[in-house]
Design a protein around this motif. Sequence first.
Motif, mmCIF file in Angstrom:
data_model
loop_
_atom_site.group_PDB
_atom_site.id
_atom_site.type_symbol
_atom_site.label_atom_id
_atom_site.label_comp_id
_atom_site.label_asym_id
_atom_site.label_seq_id
_atom_site.Cartn_x
_atom_site.Cartn_y
_atom_site.Cartn_z
ATOM 1 N N VAL A 175 0.862 -1.176 0.000
ATOM 2 C CA VAL A 175 0.000 0.000 0.000
ATOM 3 C C VAL A 175 0.899 1.227 0.000
ATOM 4 O O VAL A 175 1.738 1.389 0.888
ATOM 5 C CB VAL A 175 -0.938 0.025 1.221
ATOM 6 N N SER A 176 0.725 2.086 -0.988
ATOM 7 C CA SER A 176 1.494 3.323 -1.065
ATOM 8 C C SER A 176 0.527 4.507 -1.158
ATOM 9 O O SER A 176 -0.670 4.366 -0.959
ATOM 10 C CB SER A 176 2.451 3.300 -2.260
ATOM 11 N N ASN A 177 1.057 5.652 -1.452
ATOM 12 C CA ASN A 177 0.273 6.884 -1.471
ATOM 13 C C ASN A 177 -0.654 6.936 -2.678
ATOM 14 O O ASN A 177 -0.393 6.322 -3.710
ATOM 15 C CB ASN A 177 1.206 8.094 -1.497
ATOM 16 N N GLY A 178 -1.716 7.725 -2.555
ATOM 17 C CA GLY A 178 -2.596 7.972 -3.681
ATOM 18 C C GLY A 178 -3.583 6.860 -3.941
ATOM 19 O O GLY A 178 -4.021 6.154 -3.028
ATOM 20 N N ASP A 210 -6.466 12.249 -4.263
ATOM 21 C CA ASP A 210 -5.709 11.061 -3.880
ATOM 22 C C ASP A 210 -6.371 10.266 -2.760
ATOM 23 O O ASP A 210 -5.892 9.192 -2.387
ATOM 24 C CB ASP A 210 -4.290 11.462 -3.446
ATOM 25 N N GLY A 211 -7.478 10.802 -2.209
ATOM 26 C CA GLY A 211 -8.177 10.104 -1.144
ATOM 27 C C GLY A 211 -7.463 10.205 0.198
ATOM 28 O O GLY A 211 -6.386 10.794 0.320
ATOM 29 N N TYR A 212 -8.098 9.640 1.211
ATOM 30 C CA TYR A 212 -7.549 9.607 2.571
ATOM 31 C C TYR A 212 -7.425 8.146 2.985
ATOM 32 O O TYR A 212 -8.371 7.367 2.839
ATOM 33 C CB TYR A 212 -8.473 10.349 3.539
ATOM 34 N N LYS A 213 -6.250 7.775 3.494
ATOM 35 C CA LYS A 213 -6.028 6.399 3.936
ATOM 36 C C LYS A 213 -5.375 6.378 5.320
ATOM 37 O O LYS A 213 -4.550 7.240 5.645
ATOM 38 C CB LYS A 213 -5.098 5.641 2.973
ATOM 39 N N TRP A 251 0.400 2.307 -7.600
ATOM 40 C CA TRP A 251 -0.293 3.423 -6.962
ATOM 41 C C TRP A 251 0.055 4.717 -7.685
ATOM 42 O O TRP A 251 1.154 4.866 -8.217
ATOM 43 C CB TRP A 251 0.098 3.528 -5.481
ATOM 44 N N GLU A 252 -0.885 5.654 -7.680
ATOM 45 C CA GLU A 252 -0.704 6.910 -8.401
ATOM 46 C C GLU A 252 -1.075 8.098 -7.512
ATOM 47 O O GLU A 252 -2.166 8.138 -6.934
ATOM 48 C CB GLU A 252 -1.587 6.925 -9.654
#
Length: 540
Positions: free
Chosen positions: A192-195, A280-283, A212-213
Amino acid sequence: MKYKILLVFALFSFLNTAAQENFSRKDSLHGGLRFERNCYDVVRYDLNIRINPDEKSIVGYNEIGFKVLETTSKIQLDLFENMQIDSILMGRGKLAYTREYNAVFVSFPSPLLKGTENKLRFYYSGNPTIAKNAPWDGGFVFKKDSNNKDWIAVAVQGTGSSLWYPCKDSQTDEPDGGASIKVAVPNGLMNVSNGRFKGKEDLKDGYSRWDWEVRNPINNYDLSVNIGDYIHFGETYKKLDLDYYVLRENEAKARVQFEQVKPMLDCFQTKFGTYPFVEDGYKLVETPYLGMEHQSAVAYGNKYKNGYLGRDLSDTGIGLLFDYIIIHESGHEWFGNSITSKDIADMWIHEGFTMYAEVVYVECEYGSAKAQTYINGMRKNVRNDKPIIGQYGVNNEGSGDMYPKGALLLNTLRHVINDDAKWWKMLLKYSETYRHKIIDTPTVIAFFNAESGRNLSPIFNQYLKHTNIPLIEVRKLANSSNYEYRWKTDEAHFEMPVEFQIRNKKIRLEATNSWKTLHLAHSKNTDQLIITNLFYINQI
Protein backbone atom coordinates in the motif's frame (compact mmCIF):
# COMPACT_ATOMS: atom_id res chain seq x y z
CA MET A 1 5.64 11.80 14.79
CA LYS A 2 4.76 12.72 18.18
CA TYR A 3 5.21 15.01 21.06
CA LYS A 4 8.13 14.64 23.09
CA ILE A 5 8.24 13.88 26.69
CA LEU A 6 11.69 12.38 26.91
CA LEU A 7 11.35 9.51 24.40
CA VAL A 8 8.54 11.21 22.52
CA PHE A 9 10.53 14.36 21.94
CA ALA A 10 13.84 12.57 21.40
CA LEU A 11 13.62 12.55 17.60
CA PHE A 12 13.89 16.32 17.38
CA SER A 13 16.39 16.83 20.20
CA PHE A 14 20.14 17.04 20.24
CA LEU A 15 22.57 16.82 23.13
CA ASN A 16 24.18 20.17 22.47
CA THR A 17 22.77 23.56 21.67
CA ALA A 18 22.64 24.59 18.02
CA ALA A 19 25.55 26.93 18.55
CA GLN A 20 27.70 24.05 19.77
CA GLU A 21 26.89 21.71 16.90
CA ASN A 22 29.49 21.11 14.26
CA PHE A 23 28.24 20.67 10.72
CA SER A 24 30.10 18.87 7.97
CA ARG A 25 30.33 18.94 4.20
CA LYS A 26 27.96 15.96 4.24
CA ASP A 27 25.37 18.04 6.15
CA SER A 28 25.58 20.95 3.71
CA LEU A 29 25.31 18.61 0.71
CA HIS A 30 22.09 17.24 2.19
CA GLY A 31 20.55 20.42 3.55
CA GLY A 32 22.02 23.13 1.35
CA LEU A 33 20.96 24.70 -1.92
CA ARG A 34 23.67 25.07 -4.53
CA PHE A 35 23.43 25.67 -8.24
CA GLU A 36 23.26 21.94 -9.05
CA ARG A 37 20.05 21.76 -7.02
CA ASN A 38 18.54 25.13 -7.86
CA CYS A 39 19.04 24.85 -11.61
CA TYR A 40 16.15 22.40 -12.07
CA ASP A 41 12.66 21.69 -10.80
CA VAL A 42 11.32 18.18 -10.32
CA VAL A 43 8.12 17.58 -12.28
CA ARG A 44 7.42 13.91 -11.55
CA TYR A 45 8.73 10.72 -9.96
CA ASP A 46 7.88 7.27 -11.33
CA LEU A 47 9.22 4.69 -8.91
CA ASN A 48 9.32 1.03 -9.94
CA ILE A 49 11.02 -1.32 -7.46
CA ARG A 50 11.08 -4.84 -6.07
CA ILE A 51 11.46 -5.49 -2.34
CA ASN A 52 12.83 -8.85 -1.20
CA PRO A 53 11.89 -9.43 2.45
CA ASP A 54 14.36 -12.30 2.95
CA GLU A 55 17.32 -10.29 1.67
CA LYS A 56 15.90 -7.01 3.03
CA SER A 57 16.84 -5.52 -0.33
CA ILE A 58 15.53 -3.16 -3.00
CA VAL A 59 16.19 -3.23 -6.73
CA GLY A 60 14.61 -1.05 -9.40
CA TYR A 61 14.59 2.50 -10.70
CA ASN A 62 13.15 5.94 -10.32
CA GLU A 63 12.28 7.80 -13.49
CA ILE A 64 12.69 11.50 -12.76
CA GLY A 65 11.06 14.15 -14.91
CA PHE A 66 12.41 17.67 -14.45
CA LYS A 67 12.35 21.15 -15.92
CA VAL A 68 15.58 23.09 -16.39
CA LEU A 69 15.44 26.48 -14.66
CA GLU A 70 18.99 27.55 -15.59
CA THR A 71 21.10 26.09 -18.36
CA THR A 72 23.37 23.46 -16.84
CA SER A 73 25.60 20.49 -17.59
CA LYS A 74 25.25 18.97 -14.11
CA ILE A 75 22.56 18.39 -11.47
CA GLN A 76 22.60 16.98 -7.96
CA LEU A 77 20.46 14.00 -7.08
CA ASP A 78 20.73 12.05 -3.84
CA LEU A 79 21.03 8.40 -2.81
CA PHE A 80 22.54 7.13 0.42
CA GLU A 81 26.10 6.01 -0.13
CA ASN A 82 25.43 2.46 1.10
CA MET A 83 23.05 1.99 -1.86
CA GLN A 84 24.46 0.99 -5.24
CA ILE A 85 23.99 2.98 -8.44
CA ASP A 86 23.50 0.49 -11.26
CA SER A 87 23.19 3.06 -14.04
CA ILE A 88 21.67 6.43 -14.89
CA LEU A 89 20.15 6.72 -18.34
CA MET A 90 18.76 9.52 -20.48
CA GLY A 91 17.13 7.97 -23.50
CA ARG A 92 19.48 5.14 -24.48
CA GLY A 93 22.61 6.84 -23.30
CA LYS A 94 24.35 6.33 -19.99
CA LEU A 95 25.11 9.43 -17.97
CA ALA A 96 28.35 9.97 -16.10
CA TYR A 97 28.17 10.73 -12.39
CA THR A 98 30.30 11.27 -9.33
CA ARG A 99 29.39 10.61 -5.70
CA GLU A 100 30.19 12.61 -2.61
CA TYR A 101 28.68 11.14 0.53
CA ASN A 102 24.95 10.81 -0.28
CA ALA A 103 25.04 13.34 -3.12
CA VAL A 104 25.12 12.13 -6.72
CA PHE A 105 26.30 14.68 -9.29
CA VAL A 106 24.95 13.68 -12.70
CA SER A 107 26.71 15.10 -15.78
CA PHE A 108 25.17 15.52 -19.24
CA PRO A 109 27.10 15.22 -22.52
CA SER A 110 25.80 18.63 -23.62
CA PRO A 111 24.17 21.45 -21.63
CA LEU A 112 20.49 21.18 -20.79
CA LEU A 113 18.90 24.44 -21.89
CA LYS A 114 16.78 26.65 -19.69
CA GLY A 115 13.08 25.97 -20.11
CA THR A 116 13.43 22.45 -21.49
CA GLU A 117 11.87 19.41 -19.87
CA ASN A 118 13.88 16.23 -19.53
CA LYS A 119 13.63 12.77 -18.08
CA LEU A 120 16.23 10.36 -16.75
CA ARG A 121 16.00 6.86 -15.30
CA PHE A 122 18.06 6.12 -12.20
CA TYR A 123 18.63 2.37 -11.66
CA TYR A 124 19.79 1.31 -8.21
CA SER A 125 19.86 -1.57 -5.72
CA GLY A 126 21.01 -2.49 -2.25
CA ASN A 127 20.05 -2.98 1.37
CA PRO A 128 18.52 0.17 2.79
CA THR A 129 19.18 1.32 6.34
CA ILE A 130 17.08 -0.53 8.90
CA ALA A 131 15.61 1.65 11.62
CA LYS A 132 16.42 0.72 15.19
CA ASN A 133 13.42 2.56 16.60
CA ALA A 134 11.18 3.97 13.87
CA PRO A 135 9.95 6.63 13.51
CA TRP A 136 12.53 8.17 15.85
CA ASP A 137 15.32 7.15 13.52
CA GLY A 138 14.93 6.82 9.77
CA GLY A 139 14.85 3.57 7.91
CA PHE A 140 12.99 0.39 7.03
CA VAL A 141 11.19 -1.83 9.49
CA PHE A 142 11.16 -5.56 8.68
CA LYS A 143 8.91 -7.47 11.06
CA LYS A 144 6.51 -10.40 11.12
CA ASP A 145 2.83 -10.27 12.01
CA SER A 146 1.14 -12.70 14.42
CA ASN A 147 0.78 -15.22 11.58
CA ASN A 148 4.52 -15.00 10.82
CA LYS A 149 3.94 -13.15 7.58
CA ASP A 150 6.23 -10.31 6.54
CA TRP A 151 5.20 -6.84 7.67
CA ILE A 152 7.38 -4.08 6.25
CA ALA A 153 7.24 -0.28 6.26
CA VAL A 154 9.51 2.76 6.03
CA ALA A 155 9.78 6.14 7.79
CA VAL A 156 12.51 8.63 6.88
CA GLN A 157 11.48 12.15 7.92
CA GLY A 158 14.57 14.12 8.90
CA THR A 159 16.92 11.33 7.87
CA GLY A 160 16.14 11.69 4.19
CA SER A 161 14.10 9.88 1.56
CA SER A 162 17.27 9.16 -0.42
CA LEU A 163 17.80 6.47 2.22
CA TRP A 164 15.68 4.20 -0.01
CA TYR A 165 15.17 5.80 -3.41
CA PRO A 166 17.07 8.30 -5.62
CA CYS A 167 15.56 11.76 -5.69
CA LYS A 168 16.22 15.44 -5.13
CA ASP A 169 16.23 15.06 -1.36
CA SER A 170 15.18 18.55 -0.36
CA GLN A 171 11.92 19.90 1.02
CA THR A 172 12.25 22.83 -1.38
CA ASP A 173 11.12 20.75 -4.34
CA GLU A 174 8.18 18.42 -4.77
CA PRO A 175 7.14 16.63 -7.98
CA ASP A 176 4.48 19.07 -9.20
CA GLY A 177 2.93 16.43 -11.45
CA GLY A 178 2.72 13.82 -8.72
CA ALA A 179 4.24 10.36 -8.69
CA SER A 180 3.62 6.71 -9.35
CA ILE A 181 4.82 4.05 -6.93
CA LYS A 182 5.00 0.52 -8.29
CA VAL A 183 6.25 -2.06 -5.82
CA ALA A 184 6.67 -5.77 -6.44
CA VAL A 185 6.39 -8.02 -3.37
CA PRO A 186 6.12 -11.79 -2.82
CA ASN A 187 2.75 -13.31 -3.62
CA GLY A 188 0.45 -13.36 -0.61
CA LEU A 189 1.53 -9.89 0.46
CA MET A 190 0.12 -6.50 -0.52
CA ASN A 191 1.89 -3.16 -0.89
CA VAL A 192 0.00 0.00 0.00
CA SER A 193 1.49 3.32 -1.07
CA ASN A 194 0.27 6.88 -1.47
CA GLY A 195 -2.60 7.97 -3.68
CA ARG A 196 -4.98 5.75 -5.61
CA PHE A 197 -4.65 2.03 -6.24
CA LYS A 198 -4.24 1.51 -9.99
CA GLY A 199 -4.03 -2.26 -10.17
CA LYS A 200 -2.08 -5.41 -9.41
CA GLU A 201 0.03 -7.35 -11.89
CA ASP A 202 1.12 -10.97 -11.45
CA LEU A 203 4.79 -11.12 -12.47
CA LYS A 204 4.80 -14.95 -12.69
CA ASP A 205 8.00 -15.34 -10.68
CA GLY A 206 6.47 -15.50 -7.23
CA TYR A 207 6.00 -11.74 -7.07
CA SER A 208 3.07 -9.40 -7.65
CA ARG A 209 3.37 -5.70 -8.41
CA TRP A 210 1.03 -3.20 -6.75
CA ASP A 211 0.65 0.11 -8.58
CA TRP A 212 -0.29 3.42 -6.96
CA GLU A 213 -0.70 6.91 -8.40
CA VAL A 214 -0.37 10.29 -6.67
CA ARG A 215 -1.88 13.25 -8.50
CA ASN A 216 -0.84 16.02 -6.10
CA PRO A 217 2.61 17.37 -5.30
CA ILE A 218 4.11 15.32 -2.47
CA ASN A 219 7.00 15.68 -0.02
CA ASN A 220 9.88 13.30 -0.65
CA TYR A 221 9.67 11.84 2.85
CA ASP A 222 5.94 11.22 2.45
CA LEU A 223 6.38 8.62 -0.30
CA SER A 224 5.94 5.27 1.39
CA VAL A 225 5.69 1.53 1.09
CA ASN A 226 3.63 -0.58 3.47
CA ILE A 227 3.84 -4.32 2.89
CA GLY A 228 1.77 -6.90 4.72
CA ASP A 229 -1.12 -9.31 4.73
CA TYR A 230 -3.63 -6.47 4.74
CA ILE A 231 -7.38 -6.42 4.46
CA HIS A 232 -9.13 -3.36 3.07
CA PHE A 233 -12.35 -1.63 4.00
CA GLY A 234 -13.61 1.90 3.54
CA GLU A 235 -16.40 4.25 2.56
CA THR A 236 -17.10 7.58 0.93
CA TYR A 237 -17.78 10.28 3.50
CA LYS A 238 -19.06 13.64 2.28
CA LYS A 239 -17.51 13.07 -1.17
CA LEU A 240 -14.11 12.05 0.26
CA ASP A 241 -12.95 8.45 -0.17
CA LEU A 242 -11.78 6.88 3.09
CA ASP A 243 -9.72 3.68 2.78
CA TYR A 244 -8.26 1.59 5.57
CA TYR A 245 -5.64 -1.15 5.32
CA VAL A 246 -5.06 -3.19 8.48
CA LEU A 247 -3.75 -6.60 9.44
CA ARG A 248 -6.43 -9.27 9.15
CA GLU A 249 -6.69 -9.96 12.85
CA ASN A 250 -7.33 -6.28 13.61
CA GLU A 251 -10.25 -5.59 11.29
CA ALA A 252 -12.92 -5.56 14.00
CA LYS A 253 -10.93 -3.20 16.24
CA ALA A 254 -10.07 -0.95 13.32
CA ARG A 255 -13.68 -0.59 12.24
CA VAL A 256 -14.51 0.79 15.68
CA GLN A 257 -11.40 2.93 16.27
CA PHE A 258 -11.32 4.50 12.83
CA GLU A 259 -14.79 5.99 13.32
CA GLN A 260 -12.85 8.88 14.88
CA VAL A 261 -11.76 9.88 11.37
CA LYS A 262 -15.12 11.39 10.44
CA PRO A 263 -15.50 13.93 13.28
CA MET A 264 -11.82 14.79 12.84
CA LEU A 265 -12.38 15.55 9.15
CA ASP A 266 -15.49 17.58 9.95
CA CYS A 267 -13.52 19.68 12.43
CA PHE A 268 -10.40 20.20 10.35
CA GLN A 269 -12.25 20.96 7.14
CA THR A 270 -14.32 23.57 8.98
CA LYS A 271 -11.29 25.21 10.59
CA PHE A 272 -8.55 24.64 7.98
CA GLY A 273 -10.41 24.21 4.70
CA THR A 274 -11.16 21.31 2.40
CA TYR A 275 -8.99 18.21 2.78
CA PRO A 276 -5.97 19.10 0.62
CA PHE A 277 -5.67 15.84 -1.33
CA VAL A 278 -9.20 14.90 -2.34
CA GLU A 279 -7.94 13.55 -5.70
CA ASP A 280 -5.71 11.06 -3.88
CA GLY A 281 -8.18 10.10 -1.14
CA TYR A 282 -7.55 9.61 2.57
CA LYS A 283 -6.03 6.40 3.94
CA LEU A 284 -4.93 4.94 7.25
CA VAL A 285 -2.45 2.08 6.90
CA GLU A 286 -1.47 -0.07 9.87
CA THR A 287 2.30 -0.09 10.37
CA PRO A 288 4.78 -1.91 12.62
CA TYR A 289 5.85 1.44 14.12
CA LEU A 290 3.91 4.20 15.87
CA GLY A 291 2.96 6.46 12.98
CA MET A 292 3.92 9.01 10.34
CA GLU A 293 2.11 11.61 8.26
CA HIS A 294 2.63 9.96 4.88
CA GLN A 295 0.45 11.99 2.54
CA SER A 296 -2.84 10.26 1.65
CA ALA A 297 -1.51 7.08 3.32
CA VAL A 298 -1.15 7.99 6.99
CA ALA A 299 0.86 5.39 8.91
CA TYR A 300 -1.03 4.12 11.96
CA GLY A 301 0.55 2.05 14.75
CA ASN A 302 -1.20 3.21 17.93
CA LYS A 303 -2.55 -0.28 18.67
CA TYR A 304 -6.17 0.87 18.55
CA LYS A 305 -5.90 2.77 21.79
CA ASN A 306 -6.88 6.29 22.69
CA GLY A 307 -4.13 8.65 23.78
CA TYR A 308 -0.53 7.96 22.85
CA LEU A 309 -0.34 4.16 23.10
CA GLY A 310 -2.87 4.48 25.91
CA ARG A 311 -1.10 7.42 27.58
CA ASP A 312 -2.26 10.99 27.99
CA LEU A 313 0.66 13.24 27.14
CA SER A 314 -1.10 16.20 28.74
CA ASP A 315 -1.81 14.41 32.05
CA THR A 316 -5.20 16.11 32.08
CA GLY A 317 -7.34 13.12 31.13
CA ILE A 318 -8.37 14.90 27.94
CA GLY A 319 -5.70 13.20 25.86
CA LEU A 320 -7.50 9.89 26.44
CA LEU A 321 -10.63 11.13 24.71
CA PHE A 322 -9.13 10.56 21.24
CA ASP A 323 -6.62 8.45 19.33
CA TYR A 324 -3.51 10.58 19.25
CA ILE A 325 -2.08 9.13 16.03
CA ILE A 326 -5.31 9.47 14.04
CA ILE A 327 -5.78 13.10 15.03
CA HIS A 328 -2.17 14.31 15.00
CA GLU A 329 -0.97 12.54 11.88
CA SER A 330 -4.10 13.48 9.95
CA GLY A 331 -3.56 17.10 11.00
CA HIS A 332 -0.30 16.95 9.07
CA GLU A 333 -2.26 16.62 5.85
CA TRP A 334 -2.91 20.35 6.23
CA PHE A 335 0.28 21.32 8.09
CA GLY A 336 3.38 19.61 6.77
CA ASN A 337 2.01 17.90 3.68
CA SER A 338 -0.05 20.69 2.13
CA ILE A 339 1.94 23.52 3.75
CA THR A 340 5.60 22.49 3.82
CA SER A 341 8.68 24.21 5.23
CA LYS A 342 11.53 24.88 2.80
CA ASP A 343 14.14 23.80 5.34
CA ILE A 344 13.78 21.35 8.19
CA ALA A 345 15.15 24.07 10.45
CA ASP A 346 11.61 25.49 10.15
CA MET A 347 9.86 22.22 11.00
CA TRP A 348 7.83 24.02 13.66
CA ILE A 349 5.67 25.05 10.68
CA HIS A 350 4.72 21.36 10.53
CA GLU A 351 4.77 20.31 14.15
CA GLY A 352 3.65 23.40 16.06
CA PHE A 353 0.62 23.89 13.83
CA THR A 354 -0.22 20.18 13.89
CA MET A 355 -0.06 19.94 17.66
CA TYR A 356 -2.28 23.01 17.76
CA ALA A 357 -4.64 21.09 15.44
CA GLU A 358 -5.08 18.61 18.30
CA VAL A 359 -6.20 21.50 20.48
CA VAL A 360 -8.60 22.59 17.74
CA TYR A 361 -10.03 19.06 17.57
CA VAL A 362 -10.59 19.02 21.33
CA GLU A 363 -12.39 22.35 21.08
CA CYS A 364 -14.58 21.07 18.22
CA GLU A 365 -15.57 17.97 20.14
CA TYR A 366 -15.47 18.98 23.81
CA GLY A 367 -15.46 22.78 24.03
CA SER A 368 -12.99 25.60 24.55
CA ALA A 369 -12.47 25.02 28.28
CA LYS A 370 -11.22 21.48 27.74
CA ALA A 371 -9.09 22.66 24.81
CA GLN A 372 -7.39 25.24 27.03
CA THR A 373 -6.86 22.66 29.74
CA TYR A 374 -5.35 20.28 27.20
CA ILE A 375 -2.86 22.77 25.75
CA ASN A 376 -1.86 23.98 29.20
CA GLY A 377 -1.20 20.37 30.17
CA MET A 378 1.46 20.30 27.47
CA ARG A 379 3.49 23.03 29.22
CA LYS A 380 5.26 20.43 31.33
CA ASN A 381 6.71 18.89 28.16
CA VAL A 382 8.53 22.08 27.13
CA ARG A 383 12.21 22.01 28.04
CA ASN A 384 13.36 25.36 26.62
CA ASP A 385 16.67 23.63 25.90
CA LYS A 386 17.50 25.40 22.63
CA PRO A 387 15.70 27.46 19.98
CA ILE A 388 12.82 25.94 18.06
CA ILE A 389 14.35 27.06 14.77
CA GLY A 390 17.42 25.03 13.78
CA GLN A 391 20.39 25.90 11.60
CA TYR A 392 19.55 26.51 7.95
CA GLY A 393 21.20 24.73 5.04
CA VAL A 394 22.64 21.76 6.95
CA ASN A 395 19.62 19.46 7.43
CA ASN A 396 19.29 20.49 11.07
CA GLU A 397 16.08 20.47 13.07
CA GLY A 398 15.63 22.71 16.06
CA SER A 399 14.45 21.74 19.52
CA GLY A 400 11.72 19.17 20.00
CA ASP A 401 9.93 22.04 21.70
CA MET A 402 8.66 22.78 18.18
CA TYR A 403 5.71 20.55 19.16
CA PRO A 404 4.35 21.83 22.50
CA LYS A 405 5.99 25.24 22.54
CA GLY A 406 4.98 25.84 18.93
CA ALA A 407 1.38 24.99 19.79
CA LEU A 408 1.51 27.14 22.92
CA LEU A 409 2.79 30.02 20.80
CA LEU A 410 -0.22 29.72 18.50
CA ASN A 411 -2.58 29.50 21.44
CA THR A 412 -0.94 32.62 22.87
CA LEU A 413 -1.36 34.44 19.55
CA ARG A 414 -5.04 33.57 19.57
CA HIS A 415 -5.41 35.39 22.87
CA VAL A 416 -3.19 38.26 21.77
CA ILE A 417 -5.66 38.82 18.92
CA ASN A 418 -8.50 38.32 21.42
CA ASP A 419 -11.18 37.89 18.78
CA ASP A 420 -12.19 34.28 18.12
CA ALA A 421 -14.05 35.03 14.90
CA LYS A 422 -11.00 36.85 13.54
CA TRP A 423 -8.66 34.08 14.73
CA TRP A 424 -10.55 31.30 12.97
CA LYS A 425 -10.81 33.40 9.83
CA MET A 426 -7.04 33.98 9.90
CA LEU A 427 -6.24 30.31 10.45
CA LEU A 428 -8.51 29.26 7.59
CA LYS A 429 -7.04 31.89 5.29
CA TYR A 430 -3.49 30.81 6.23
CA SER A 431 -4.26 27.20 5.35
CA GLU A 432 -5.92 28.12 2.06
CA THR A 433 -3.39 30.79 1.05
CA TYR A 434 -0.44 28.40 1.33
CA ARG A 435 -2.25 25.25 0.24
CA HIS A 436 0.22 23.02 -1.65
CA LYS A 437 3.00 25.56 -1.12
CA ILE A 438 6.50 25.50 0.35
CA ILE A 439 7.17 28.37 2.76
CA ASP A 440 9.47 29.60 5.53
CA THR A 441 9.18 31.29 8.92
CA PRO A 442 9.34 34.89 7.59
CA THR A 443 6.38 34.07 5.34
CA VAL A 444 4.36 32.80 8.30
CA ILE A 445 5.16 35.88 10.38
CA ALA A 446 4.39 38.28 7.54
CA PHE A 447 1.02 36.62 7.01
CA PHE A 448 -0.07 36.87 10.64
CA ASN A 449 1.23 40.43 10.90
CA ALA A 450 -0.81 41.49 7.88
CA GLU A 451 -3.98 39.66 8.89
CA SER A 452 -3.90 40.75 12.52
CA GLY A 453 -2.96 44.35 11.76
CA ARG A 454 -0.39 44.07 14.52
CA ASN A 455 3.40 43.66 14.60
CA LEU A 456 3.69 40.15 15.99
CA SER A 457 7.32 39.70 14.88
CA PRO A 458 8.87 40.19 18.35
CA ILE A 459 6.44 37.62 19.77
CA PHE A 460 7.24 35.03 17.10
CA ASN A 461 10.96 35.71 17.48
CA GLN A 462 10.94 35.38 21.26
CA TYR A 463 9.30 31.95 21.19
CA LEU A 464 11.07 30.60 18.10
CA LYS A 465 14.61 31.97 18.34
CA HIS A 466 15.25 32.05 22.10
CA THR A 467 15.02 29.52 24.88
CA ASN A 468 13.38 31.90 27.34
CA ILE A 469 9.67 32.58 27.25
CA PRO A 470 8.33 36.08 28.00
CA LEU A 471 8.55 36.96 31.68
CA ILE A 472 6.10 39.46 33.11
CA GLU A 473 7.51 41.38 36.06
CA VAL A 474 4.98 42.79 38.51
CA ARG A 475 5.65 44.84 41.63
CA LYS A 476 3.34 46.60 44.05
CA LEU A 477 4.29 50.16 44.84
CA ALA A 478 4.90 50.84 48.51
CA ASN A 479 2.16 52.65 50.41
CA SER A 480 -0.04 52.56 47.34
CA SER A 481 -2.74 50.49 45.64
CA ASN A 482 -0.82 50.79 42.39
CA TYR A 483 1.22 48.17 40.57
CA GLU A 484 3.99 48.37 37.98
CA TYR A 485 4.49 45.78 35.26
CA ARG A 486 6.75 45.14 32.27
CA TRP A 487 7.99 42.33 30.00
CA LYS A 488 11.47 40.90 30.39
CA THR A 489 12.49 39.35 27.06
CA ASP A 490 15.46 38.66 24.81
CA GLU A 491 13.69 40.50 21.97
CA ALA A 492 13.94 44.28 22.12
CA HIS A 493 10.81 46.41 21.73
CA PHE A 494 8.65 43.50 22.83
CA GLU A 495 4.95 44.26 23.09
CA MET A 496 2.24 41.79 24.06
CA PRO A 497 -0.93 42.04 26.09
CA VAL A 498 -1.25 40.21 29.38
CA GLU A 499 -4.34 39.24 31.30
CA PHE A 500 -4.35 39.48 35.09
CA GLN A 501 -6.86 38.39 37.64
CA ILE A 502 -7.25 40.23 40.93
CA ARG A 503 -9.81 38.71 43.20
CA ASN A 504 -12.73 37.94 40.83
CA LYS A 505 -11.92 40.60 38.27
CA LYS A 506 -9.92 40.10 35.04
CA ILE A 507 -7.81 42.93 33.65
CA ARG A 508 -6.23 42.96 30.18
CA LEU A 509 -3.23 45.25 29.77
CA GLU A 510 -0.82 46.10 26.98
CA ALA A 511 2.69 45.56 28.30
CA THR A 512 6.13 46.47 26.91
CA ASN A 513 9.74 46.25 28.08
CA SER A 514 9.25 49.52 29.95
CA TRP A 515 7.53 49.82 33.30
CA LYS A 516 3.87 50.81 33.19
CA THR A 517 1.60 51.62 36.08
CA LEU A 518 -1.77 50.05 36.91
CA HIS A 519 -3.99 52.17 39.16
CA LEU A 520 -6.29 50.07 41.30
CA ALA A 521 -8.76 51.72 43.63
CA HIS A 522 -9.52 50.02 46.92
CA SER A 523 -6.74 47.46 46.57
CA LYS A 524 -5.86 45.61 49.77
CA ASN A 525 -2.38 44.72 50.97
CA THR A 526 -3.23 41.06 50.55
CA ASP A 527 -4.27 41.46 46.91
CA GLN A 528 -2.16 39.86 44.18
CA LEU A 529 -2.11 40.22 40.43
CA ILE A 530 -2.18 36.70 39.01
CA ILE A 531 -1.74 35.95 35.30
CA THR A 532 -4.48 33.89 33.69
CA ASN A 533 -3.74 30.66 31.81
CA LEU A 534 -4.39 31.98 28.31
CA PHE A 535 -0.78 32.97 27.56
CA TYR A 536 2.37 30.86 27.69
CA ILE A 537 4.44 33.13 29.90
CA ASN A 538 6.16 33.27 33.29
CA GLN A 539 5.59 35.74 36.11
CA ILE A 540 7.72 37.21 38.87
